[in-house]
Design a protein around this motif. Structure first.
Motif, PDB file in Angstrom:
ATOM      1  N   ILE A 195      -4.644  -1.242   5.075  1.00 62.29           N
ATOM      2  CA  ILE A 195      -4.058  -0.052   4.051  1.00 62.29           C
ATOM      3  C   ILE A 195      -2.506  -0.381   4.017  1.00 62.29           C
ATOM      4  O   ILE A 195      -1.839  -0.817   5.230  1.00 62.29           O
ATOM      5  CB  ILE A 195      -4.323   1.131   4.991  1.00 62.29           C
ATOM      6  N   LYS A 196      -1.831  -0.240   3.045  1.00 67.20           N
ATOM      7  CA  LYS A 196      -0.440  -0.143   2.743  1.00 67.20           C
ATOM      8  C   LYS A 196      -0.081   1.301   2.311  1.00 67.20           C
ATOM      9  O   LYS A 196      -0.332   1.749   1.430  1.00 67.20           O
ATOM     10  CB  LYS A 196      -0.250  -1.173   1.771  1.00 67.20           C
ATOM     11  N   SER A 197       0.856   1.664   3.153  1.00 65.11           N
ATOM     12  CA  SER A 197       1.363   3.113   2.886  1.00 65.11           C
ATOM     13  C   SER A 197       2.806   3.268   2.235  1.00 65.11           C
ATOM     14  O   SER A 197       3.496   2.301   2.655  1.00 65.11           O
ATOM     15  CB  SER A 197       1.135   4.033   4.069  1.00 65.11           C
ATOM     16  N   TYR A 198       3.011   3.972   1.342  1.00 64.73           N
ATOM     17  CA  TYR A 198       4.166   4.285   0.944  1.00 64.73           C
ATOM     18  C   TYR A 198       4.537   5.644   1.312  1.00 64.73           C
ATOM     19  O   TYR A 198       3.852   6.613   1.183  1.00 64.73           O
ATOM     20  CB  TYR A 198       4.287   4.068  -0.818  1.00 64.73           C
TER      21      TYR A 198
ATOM     22  N   GLY B 295      -3.792   8.794  -2.298  1.00 63.39           N
ATOM     23  CA  GLY B 295      -2.464   9.284  -2.248  1.00 63.39           C
ATOM     24  C   GLY B 295      -1.961   9.977  -3.660  1.00 63.39           C
ATOM     25  O   GLY B 295      -2.820  10.316  -4.344  1.00 63.39           O
ATOM     26  N   CYS B 296      -0.752  10.361  -3.531  1.00 61.93           N
ATOM     27  CA  CYS B 296      -0.129  11.212  -4.552  1.00 61.93           C
ATOM     28  C   CYS B 296      -0.285  10.582  -5.865  1.00 61.93           C
ATOM     29  O   CYS B 296      -0.537  11.309  -6.974  1.00 61.93           O
ATOM     30  CB  CYS B 296       1.194  11.738  -4.278  1.00 61.93           C
ATOM     31  N   VAL B 297       0.094   9.307  -6.085  1.00 62.41           N
ATOM     32  CA  VAL B 297      -0.053   8.774  -7.279  1.00 62.41           C
ATOM     33  C   VAL B 297      -1.335   8.604  -7.807  1.00 62.41           C
ATOM     34  O   VAL B 297      -1.607   8.855  -9.000  1.00 62.41           O
ATOM     35  CB  VAL B 297       0.628   7.402  -7.381  1.00 62.41           C
ATOM     36  N   ALA B 298      -2.421   8.359  -6.650  1.00 66.75           N
ATOM     37  CA  ALA B 298      -3.893   8.643  -7.297  1.00 66.75           C
ATOM     38  C   ALA B 298      -4.067   9.882  -7.756  1.00 66.75           C
ATOM     39  O   ALA B 298      -4.927  10.155  -8.818  1.00 66.75           O
ATOM     40  CB  ALA B 298      -4.769   8.206  -6.232  1.00 66.75           C
TER      41      ALA B 298
ATOM     42  N   PRO C  54      -5.201  12.730  -2.101  1.00 68.88           N
ATOM     43  CA  PRO C  54      -4.753  12.776  -0.674  1.00 68.88           C
ATOM     44  C   PRO C  54      -5.777  14.145   0.041  1.00 68.88           C
ATOM     45  O   PRO C  54      -5.872  14.117   1.206  1.00 68.88           O
ATOM     46  CB  PRO C  54      -3.338  13.394  -0.612  1.00 68.88           C
ATOM     47  N   GLN C  55      -6.338  14.802  -0.833  1.00 75.59           N
ATOM     48  CA  GLN C  55      -7.183  15.834  -0.249  1.00 75.59           C
ATOM     49  C   GLN C  55      -8.456  15.227  -0.247  1.00 75.59           C
ATOM     50  O   GLN C  55      -9.429  15.886   0.457  1.00 75.59           O
ATOM     51  CB  GLN C  55      -7.119  17.126  -0.885  1.00 75.59           C
TER      52      GLN C  55
ATOM     53  N   TYR D 279       0.335   9.391   8.464  1.00 82.39           N
ATOM     54  CA  TYR D 279      -0.735  10.106   9.233  1.00 82.39           C
ATOM     55  C   TYR D 279      -1.997   9.914   8.530  1.00 82.39           C
ATOM     56  O   TYR D 279      -3.228   9.686   9.227  1.00 82.39           O
ATOM     57  CB  TYR D 279      -0.463  11.668   9.294  1.00 82.39           C
ATOM     58  N   ASP D 280      -2.057  10.250   7.336  1.00 85.94           N
ATOM     59  CA  ASP D 280      -3.460  10.026   6.311  1.00 85.94           C
ATOM     60  C   ASP D 280      -3.928   8.651   6.595  1.00 85.94           C
ATOM     61  O   ASP D 280      -5.072   8.192   6.577  1.00 85.94           O
ATOM     62  CB  ASP D 280      -3.013  10.225   4.902  1.00 85.94           C
TER      63      ASP D 280
END
Length: 462
Positions: free
Chosen positions: A9-12, A87-90, A110-111, A19-20
């Protein structure tokens, strides 16, 4: 026996994404996945995206181009690699990602990441999967608890989401559209999470939310609890040494929150309080719902409650229509407040936000010049704040071995890294450190001689 599948997983972006990402790991552990640091070795790669920063979408597509090469190479070697964008771009651009990036197998908002196991099955049965609707159910009710080994591996500090979403609708921000309306988790659920963390070695808890101080979760008494009351209750849990929270909105700072900063030694005297601009006309155009003087008064309330409190903030330069005089008002506010740290960014439009339709643009050259001036001021304040620690004794929560042999690194109440030569058995303890020097942004010191073996200092502050 089936070998474990590898997950990368790569998080931005924000703390919420960190956390997610951890919760995605916990969710997929039940499907036989274990983490790997290498995307090339992974059976599933997840890009956990953020839509706040400049050129967020372009960065995602650039990374997907690199992953396509890795996926093709895995296929040539007879191994299947799946790629997911979360996430948010998704959430904001789900259908566009599916259209532009055929290499992507899953797009999930993200939800909805608690649905990842089901989405993987859908991919296996039907091909690609897209889920960016806001689900009716609360994802926290479906996420598995992290395993004790996973908690211990993540260290002595942990994030706990207590609130998600935003109702403020700042004109530059996509969060209300990608994270949804403000929702607060029940107090009992948060207590359960924190107890499990502390029982497995966590000593510092950071409560996170898009507007964390708008928290209003249901308490055991059936009433909505404010953040201050939640912090008081969490401080009673055995093992909780330090508490923090982020990110706050100036309009949601209530008397309960001010009071716990005065009365609760476990709560660190360091507040991230974004202001964005020091000019009232720009703040109104941003729909921030506060003025510069409103913000100053909030700072004064905190300082009246606790003299050693320090602040960080966020700033946007070059918002549509910002004049040189209005930028100067931002510099004046920074000079007046005095920050221990801050983050500054050039304005960049986000599709679908009201500010993206504003036409009074500031030139790129002017934005660069303003950002440089603001960041120079911020850096000078941070350097002065750090230099002020030299010659003092501060409490440090030690986290891990440092890169230099024999050094252990921890953080002060103000999140400053502090390095000492010591045994690893101090990890997880709060001990007084005499600060002797400064190396870039890190404090260098030695354990104070008055601390006997086994002593844990509970005095918080610098």
């Amino acid at each position: 026996m089936t070998p474990p599948r590898k997950l990368h997983i790569k998080s931005y972006g924000c703390q919420m994404n960190v956390y997610d990402a951890q919760r995605m790991v916990d969710t997929l552990a039940g499907e036989g996945f274990v983490e790997t640091a290498s995307a090339e070795d992974a059976d599933l790669v997840i890009l956990n995206t953020c839509h706040i920063r400049e050129k967020a979408s372009e960065k995602v597509y650039s990374e997907l181009g690199r992953l396509r090469v890795a996926k093709d190479e895995a296929a040539r070697r007879g191994r299947e690699m799946k790629i997911a964008v979360a996430g948010c771009v998704a959430q904001a651009e789900g259908a566009e990602i599916i259209h532009r990036a055929p290499t992507v197998d899953i797009v999930v908002g993200p939800q909805s990441y608690h649905h990842l196991p089901a989405l993987l099955k859908r991919v296996k049965e039907n091909g690609r999967a897209l889920e960016t609707e806001f689900p009716v159910e609360d994802k926290f009710g479906f996420l598995p608890q992290p395993k004790p080994d996973a908690i211990r591996a993540r260290g002595i500090s942990a994030f706990v989401t207590v609130q998600e979403g935003c109702d403020k609708f700042c004109t530059f921000c996509v969060v209300p559209y990608t994270r949804g309306a403000e929702v607060s988790r029940p107090v009992a659920k948060i207590i359960d999470d924190v107890k499990q963390l502390t029982e497995n070695g966590v000593r510092e808890i950071t409560l996170i939310g898009q507007n964390v101080n708008a928290y209003h979760g249901e308490g055991p008494d059936g009433r909505a609890w404010p953040l201050g009351k939640l912090l008081q209750r969490l401080a009673e849990i055995p093992g909780v040494t330090r508490l923090r929270y982020s990110t706050s909105h100036p309009r949601d700072v209530d008397d309960d929150l001010i009071a716990v900063h005065r009365d609760l030694p476990e709560l660190m005297p360091f507040v991230h309080l974004p202001v964005q601009s020091g000019a009232d006309r720009i703040l109104a155009a941003m729909n921030r719902k506060h003025t510069a003087d409103d913000y100053r008064r909030v700072i004064d309330r905190f300082r009246a409650a606790r003299q050693d409190i320090a602040f960080s903030s966020d700033f946007i330069v070059g918002f549509p229509g910002e004049t040189s005089e209005e930028f100067s008002a931002t510099l004046a506010l920074v000079t007046q407040i005095g920050y221990a740290a801050a983050y500054s960014f050039k304005y960049s439009p986000r599709p679908g936000t009201p500010a993206a339709e504003m036409r009074e643009t500031v030139s790129a050259a002017e934005m660069d010049e303003r950002l440089g001036r603001l960041q120079e001021l911020i850096d000078s304040q941070q350097s002065a704040f750090n230099r002020a620690a030299i010659g003092t004794t501060v409490d440090v929560l030690f986290e891990r071995a440092a890169r230099n042999p024999g050094q252990i690194v921890g953080r002060t109440a103000y999140l400053q890294p502090a390095h000492v030569m010591a045994s690893p058995d101090i990890i997880g303890r709060v001990l007084p450190v005499r600060i002797d020097s400064l190396e870039r942004y890190s404090l260098i010191g030695a354990l104070a001689t008055q601390s006997a073996p086994g002593l844990i200092s509970q005095t918080i502050g610098a």
